[in-house]
Design a protein around this motif. Structure first.
Motif, mmCIF file in Angstrom:
data_model
loop_
_atom_site.group_PDB
_atom_site.id
_atom_site.type_symbol
_atom_site.label_atom_id
_atom_site.label_comp_id
_atom_site.label_asym_id
_atom_site.label_seq_id
_atom_site.Cartn_x
_atom_site.Cartn_y
_atom_site.Cartn_z
ATOM 1 N N VAL A 25 0.830 -1.204 0.000
ATOM 2 C CA VAL A 25 0.000 0.000 0.000
ATOM 3 C C VAL A 25 0.866 1.256 0.000
ATOM 4 O O VAL A 25 2.035 1.236 0.396
ATOM 5 C CB VAL A 25 -0.948 0.025 1.222
ATOM 6 N N GLU A 26 0.266 2.360 -0.455
ATOM 7 C CA GLU A 26 0.901 3.667 -0.414
ATOM 8 C C GLU A 26 0.722 4.261 0.981
ATOM 9 O O GLU A 26 -0.070 3.757 1.783
ATOM 10 C CB GLU A 26 0.275 4.574 -1.468
ATOM 11 N N PRO A 27 1.435 5.354 1.299
ATOM 12 C CA PRO A 27 1.273 5.984 2.620
ATOM 13 C C PRO A 27 -0.161 6.379 2.934
ATOM 14 O O PRO A 27 -0.559 6.408 4.100
ATOM 15 C CB PRO A 27 2.190 7.215 2.530
ATOM 16 N N ASP A 28 -0.970 6.672 1.889
ATOM 17 C CA ASP A 28 -2.361 7.059 2.146
ATOM 18 C C ASP A 28 -3.292 5.856 2.235
ATOM 19 O O ASP A 28 -4.506 6.015 2.376
ATOM 20 C CB ASP A 28 -2.863 8.019 1.061
ATOM 21 N N GLY A 29 -2.730 4.634 2.160
ATOM 22 C CA GLY A 29 -3.526 3.433 2.296
ATOM 23 C C GLY A 29 -4.008 2.825 0.994
ATOM 24 O O GLY A 29 -4.626 1.755 1.000
ATOM 25 N N THR A 30 -3.732 3.473 -0.146
ATOM 26 C CA THR A 30 -4.157 2.942 -1.444
ATOM 27 C C THR A 30 -3.435 1.634 -1.743
ATOM 28 O O THR A 30 -2.206 1.585 -1.718
ATOM 29 C CB THR A 30 -3.875 3.945 -2.566
ATOM 30 N N THR A 31 -4.175 0.579 -2.015
ATOM 31 C CA THR A 31 -3.574 -0.712 -2.347
ATOM 32 C C THR A 31 -3.028 -0.680 -3.764
ATOM 33 O O THR A 31 -3.756 -0.410 -4.715
ATOM 34 C CB THR A 31 -4.616 -1.847 -2.227
ATOM 35 N N GLU A 54 -2.406 4.136 -9.619
ATOM 36 C CA GLU A 54 -2.294 5.114 -8.542
ATOM 37 C C GLU A 54 -3.634 5.463 -7.905
ATOM 38 O O GLU A 54 -3.684 5.927 -6.765
ATOM 39 C CB GLU A 54 -1.626 6.400 -9.067
ATOM 40 N N GLU A 55 -4.721 5.257 -8.635
ATOM 41 C CA GLU A 55 -6.047 5.564 -8.109
ATOM 42 C C GLU A 55 -6.684 4.368 -7.392
ATOM 43 O O GLU A 55 -7.820 4.453 -6.932
ATOM 44 C CB GLU A 55 -6.964 6.026 -9.244
ATOM 45 N N GLY A 56 -5.945 3.254 -7.337
ATOM 46 C CA GLY A 56 -6.482 2.078 -6.671
ATOM 47 C C GLY A 56 -7.422 1.267 -7.532
ATOM 48 O O GLY A 56 -8.293 0.566 -7.010
#
Length: 246
Positions: free
Chosen positions: A50-56, A91-93
């Motif tokens: 996941v990214e720092p913002d929680g996006t898988t 990037e948008e999940g």
């Protein structure tokens, strides 16, 4: 004279000390660099990247924990998904490709194996595919380039409606439902290029136009004979070149 503090003063001092200690831990923790940990071996059922913002962004999973479909950061169920491997998200999940594989022997003793690597167009279906399948002695391996000419995104509703059609038993009702679905969602995948080994043991390179019509086919047949065919828009061979062409 000894000064005695009251219980109220004690708890005030205690609370202040705890607050200062907690603030210190938070500040020190914030300054602490990210820790890297090394393992000699790790056994898991699933790993989510996941990214720092929680996006898988990627999922590595066994069959039991393999995810459904991701769309704009949210996971939606896919009853038709039976896979082991990796799922890729943009990037948008939203899902934009994956790597799956498997192999087994069925109840009749026939062996089956498969592997699939694909990458998708933005919110559309796969545009590059590398796939290999075998069923007993029959094998098929190919690399394909596709165009997705759908004028809409592959939303969760789109996927759920198709899953319902696929889950129907074979018969007239399923045929009618499939026709209705394709009428509602026109367009689809157009294969533009194919290179692979056929189940008849031939090897073929097929190049197609924007409508998916074969226009040039270069092949080596099961007997080893090479051939190049040029076709018109109706699929008629207008010229052929073989090893004995002069």
């Amino acid at each position: 004279m000894t000064h005695m503090i009251s219980s109220r003063q004690f708890f005030a001092i205690y609370s202040g000390a705890v607050t200062l200690a907690f603030a210190g831990v938070v500040l020190l923790g914030a300054r602490r660099p990210a820790q890297n940990t090394s393992f000699d071996q790790i056994t898991v059922h699933r790993i989510n990247v996941v990214e720092p913002d929680g996006t898988t962004r990627m999922v590595l999973s066994n069959n039991a924990e393999f995810p459904g479909a991701y769309y704009l950061g949210k996971e939606y169920p896919r009853t038709d998904r039976d896979a082991t491997g990796m799922l890729f998200n943009d990037e948008e999940g939203t899902e934009n490709g994956g790597l799956i594989f498997g192999g087994k022997k069925d109840k009749n003793g026939v062996t089956h194996s498969w592997g699939h690597l694909s990458f998708d167009e933005y919110q559309r279906d796969q545009t590059m595919v590398l796939e290999s399948n075998s069923d007993g002695a029959s094998r098929n391996t190919y690399y394909a380039l596709n165009d997705d000419d759908r004028p809409y995104s592959l939303t969760p509703q789109f996927s759920a409606e198709w899953q319902r059609v696929k889950a129907m038993p074979p018969g007239p009702a399923r045929v009618a439902a499939s026709q209705a679905w394709h009428t509602k969602y026109p367009g689809g995948i157009v294969n533009r290029g194919y290179f692979g080994r056929g189940r008849d043991k031939s090897v073929t390179l097929s190049l197609k136009d924007q409508q998916g019509r074969e226009r040039l086919v270069a092949s080596v047949g099961p007997d080893g004979a090479p051939r190049i065919d040029f076709l018109d828009a109706s699929g008629k061979v207008i010229r052929s070149i073989s090893s004995d062409t002069k």
